[in-house]
Design a protein around this motif. Structure first.
Motif, PDB file in Angstrom:
ATOM      1  N   UNK A  74      -0.370   6.866   6.639  1.00 55.87           N
ATOM      2  CA  UNK A  74      -1.075   7.148   5.390  1.00 55.87           C
ATOM      3  C   UNK A  74      -0.379   8.351   4.745  1.00 55.87           C
ATOM      4  N   UNK A  75      -1.137   9.281   4.177  1.00 55.94           N
ATOM      5  CA  UNK A  75      -0.528  10.406   3.474  1.00 55.94           C
ATOM      6  C   UNK A  75       0.079  11.434   4.416  1.00 55.94           C
ATOM      7  N   UNK A  76       0.935  12.296   3.845  1.00 55.02           N
ATOM      8  CA  UNK A  76       1.677  13.264   4.652  1.00 55.02           C
ATOM      9  C   UNK A  76       1.819  14.597   3.930  1.00 55.02           C
ATOM     10  N   UNK A  77       2.188  15.614   4.710  1.00 55.46           N
ATOM     11  CA  UNK A  77       2.560  16.919   4.178  1.00 55.46           C
ATOM     12  C   UNK A  77       3.803  17.382   4.934  1.00 55.46           C
ATOM     13  N   UNK A  78       4.566  18.283   4.328  1.00 57.01           N
ATOM     14  CA  UNK A  78       5.780  18.791   4.965  1.00 57.01           C
ATOM     15  C   UNK A  78       5.633  20.286   5.215  1.00 57.01           C
ATOM     16  N   UNK A  79       6.046  20.728   6.406  1.00 61.63           N
ATOM     17  CA  UNK A  79       5.977  22.154   6.709  1.00 61.63           C
ATOM     18  C   UNK A  79       7.280  22.848   6.335  1.00 61.63           C
ATOM     19  N   UNK A  80       7.300  24.173   6.514  1.00 60.60           N
ATOM     20  CA  UNK A  80       8.433  24.969   6.066  1.00 60.60           C
ATOM     21  C   UNK A  80       9.703  24.696   6.853  1.00 60.60           C
ATOM     22  N   UNK A  81       9.583  24.058   8.012  1.00 63.84           N
ATOM     23  CA  UNK A  81      10.746  23.720   8.826  1.00 63.84           C
ATOM     24  C   UNK A  81      11.290  22.330   8.510  1.00 63.84           C
ATOM     25  N   UNK A  82      10.659  21.642   7.559  1.00 68.77           N
ATOM     26  CA  UNK A  82      11.124  20.308   7.193  1.00 68.77           C
ATOM     27  C   UNK A  82      10.571  19.206   8.061  1.00 68.77           C
TER      28      UNK A  82
ATOM     29  N   UNK B 131       0.867  -1.185   0.000  1.00 68.93           N
ATOM     30  CA  UNK B 131       0.000   0.000   0.000  1.00 68.93           C
ATOM     31  C   UNK B 131       0.900   1.230   0.000  1.00 68.93           C
ATOM     32  N   UNK B 132       1.199   1.801  -1.167  1.00 70.26           N
ATOM     33  CA  UNK B 132       2.079   2.971  -1.218  1.00 70.26           C
ATOM     34  C   UNK B 132       1.383   4.214  -0.680  1.00 70.26           C
ATOM     35  N   UNK B 133       2.062   4.926   0.203  1.00 69.72           N
ATOM     36  CA  UNK B 133       1.541   6.155   0.808  1.00 69.72           C
ATOM     37  C   UNK B 133       2.697   7.090   1.120  1.00 69.72           C
ATOM     38  N   UNK B 134       2.385   8.382   1.223  1.00 71.29           N
ATOM     39  CA  UNK B 134       3.369   9.430   1.512  1.00 71.29           C
ATOM     40  C   UNK B 134       4.404   9.526   0.395  1.00 71.29           C
ATOM     41  N   UNK B 135       4.440  10.679  -0.248  1.00 75.07           N
ATOM     42  CA  UNK B 135       5.469  10.990  -1.241  1.00 75.07           C
ATOM     43  C   UNK B 135       5.930  12.413  -0.973  1.00 75.07           C
TER      44      UNK B 135
END
Length: 290
Positions: free
Chosen positions: A203-211, A153-157
């Protein structure tokens, strides 16, 4: 923090939120409901897809890509919701019985697409018995490059700022891994970066400006904010059973949008699109370059 249900819509399997900064629009999908959705202001537009759709990403050319079970298609955004005009762009994964899942564009505007065994039946989940999925990179000229095989199950890119590392999860392994991106574009061996963890699966992810990486936890009712070293920085509790992904949006990129799925627990907000104001901005989503 206070959360808000952004719309009245409830998804069977909400996923893949994308914030388009130039138009201040939010794109997302209901995979099982076969819907591609766009929110501009208070207006929601829904395109009913002929197949399961896992991602909905605007293009620099003015249309959008939708990742369907049979391939990647261009969607005319001026077409009506019940009669979407679709044009086949490419077939990344010709494996019978597979469907698209996670998809996101890198800083160069190339689409990275993870596929998996189709686990969506007629209103019920189908057990995953084959690691038949893969990870593919799709250039703006529709050239497809296979990168990984044998995925569950591919997740997070997500990518590091210097574009030398990929953060990628296989939810069957309950682990987010880090891959070195070689100069020729191929991937080095997986290096476990985070997990397993007691609060659900990745599951899915997001990245903030601080990494820092914000990861939705399936069956965990929360997001985890993870440091660049792969440690838990904070736990964001949510009023939903199965958060599926998140993205930073709004004018200052400090509105965190969270998609979710229905669950056997039948919590009132399961399947809702939520928003929460946070104290750090996120990174801009990249459109497809073609």
């Amino acid at each position: 923090m206070e959360w808000t249900a952004v719309t009245e819509h409830r998804a069977q399997l909400g996923e893949a939120p994308f914030w388009d900064t130039p138009t201040q629009a939010l794109y997302w999908v209901d995979i099982a409901g076969r819907q591609a959705l766009r929110l501009i202001g208070a207006n929601v537009q829904i395109w009913q897809m002929p197949e399961h759709v896992s991602a909905f990403i605007p293009c620099e050319s003015g249309d959008a890509l939708v990742t369907l079970s049979s391939g990647v298609y261009r969607l005319d955004l001026d077409s009506p919701g019940l009669e979407p005009r679709l044009t086949l762009f490419c077939i990344a994964d010709p494996q019978p019985g597979n469907r698209a899942n996670e998809a996101r564009c890198d800083a160069q505007g190339r689409l990275w697409l993870g596929t998996m065994q189709n686990n969506i039946g007629q209103g019920e989940d189908v057990p995953i018995v084959h690691r038949s999925g893969g990870l593919f990179r799709i250039d703006r000229d529709a050239r497809v490059t296979p990168l990984l095989r044998g995925l569950g199950i591919p997740n997070t890119l997500l990518w590091s700022d210097d574009a030398t590392s990929l953060y990628f999860a296989d939810s069957l392994d309950r682990t987010i891994s880090q891959y070195f991106i070689r100069p020729d574009g191929s991937l080095g061996p997986a290096r476990p970066w985070f997990g397993p963890h007691e609060r659900g699966g990745p599951d899915g992810s997001a990245m903030d400006a601080m990494g820092y990486l914000w990861n939705a936890r399936w069956d965990g009712s929360c997001l985890l904010r993870l440091t660049p070293q792969g440690q838990v920085d904070r736990v964001l509790e949510l009023p939903i059973s199965r958060p599926t992904s998140c993205v930073f949006g709004g004018e200052d990129l400090k509105t965190l949008y969270i998609t979710s799925a229905a669950s056997p627990l039948n919590h009132p907000l399961d399947g809702a699109l939520l928003s929460i104001q946070v104290d750090v901005p996120g990174k801009v989503c990249q459109r497809f370059g073609g």
